[in-house]
Design an enzyme around this catalytic site. Sequence first.
Site: not given
Ligand code: ATP
Length: 329
Positions: A115, A196, A199
């Site tokens: 990040k 990965k 969102k």
């Molecule tokens: P951001 O981009 O805002 O950091 P993010 O998509 O990485 O968001 P988080 O809020 O960090 O999402 O995580 C929410 C949940 O979703 C966590 O349990 C995380 O492990 C899961 N998660 C996030 N990205 C993935 C992915 N690519 N595959 C599977 N699980 C995921």
Amino acid sequence: MGEQKKRVLSGIQPSGQLCISNYIGALKNWIKLQDEYECIYLIVDLHSLTVEQKPADLRQRCYSYVAQYLACGIDPERSLVVIQSHVPEHAELTWILNTITYMGELNRMTQFKDKSKNAKNINAGLYTYPILMASDILLYQADLVPVGADQKQHLELSRNLAERFNQRYSPTFTVPEPYIPKSSGRIMSLQNPDNKMSKSDENENNFIALLDDEDTIIRKVKRAVTDSGSEIVFSDDKPGLKNLITLYSCYSDLSPKDIENKYVGKMYSDFKQDLGELIAESLKPIRIRYEEIISEKDYLSKILSEGSDKASYLARRTLSKVYRKIGLV
Ligand code: ATP
Ligand code: LTN
């Protein structure tokens, strides 16, 4: 008297649009675990502040996330839905845990390294983020934490901090176990399968949001990067296709092998059309339920106020114990 149920805790940051990777990695298990455990599901708004947020958007998004949790199947009769900042003990315990965390442990965190590569400002919150996460978990004496594979390292730190505190003072915190989906714990970006799916990705073509409509979903899947060749095979040499087959498997309950067999002699375009339709079909009822729930602001507020009342009681109990043990008057 029945046996006390074990406790599950997890959370998602209200940054960006909830997407299918969050569902597959986390929410799907959250829903399942409600049958057996006492569950607390957080919207971790304090965590989301580690990246700059527009205040009005953040406020609106928190409500939208609550409605999406419910639309996906989180049942407020059985589980607590809590906005992290409504329970100030999260921040209070974080300070205490700060004092038993080593800089070396934080320096090793890969999410911080990733990040801070892209961040416009590398703030201290981004660095101490995993300590706030540990306090979310330890505050409620959680036994099990359902998350995606990307959170494994953070959970390891939570376990270490619990063990360290217990050893230094006396048994206080439950040491939490991770609960991570085996084959689908890491869903990859549609356009760039080396990263990965995330969102808050700036490029919306990289993810499928839970609230995307059918046309958008089908278009995004069609545009997803596939690798050269024409055979539908599940292989590390074809990361784009492998990711799409994983998604197909999650939404159909067919194994990757079944999917390979089903598409022998067929083209990428056939496979992608079916996958797009499959995901769209599965997300449709969530979108419809969401539209019903989001307009009921009083209902959402009631769920949140019940959630924070019950969570505050549990949090206070742990924090008082911690303060007493470390010698605060
Ligand atoms: P951001 O981009 O805002 O950091 P993010 O998509 O990485 O968001 P988080 O809020 O960090 O999402 O995580 C929410 C949940 O979703 C966590 O349990 C995380 O492990 C899961 N998660 C996030 N990205 C993935 C992915 N690519 N595959 C599977 N699980 C995921
Ligand atoms: N860091 C997590 C979100 C999170 C979390 C938690 C997950 C914050 N607090 C407590 C489980 C338990 C992430 O997914 N980025």
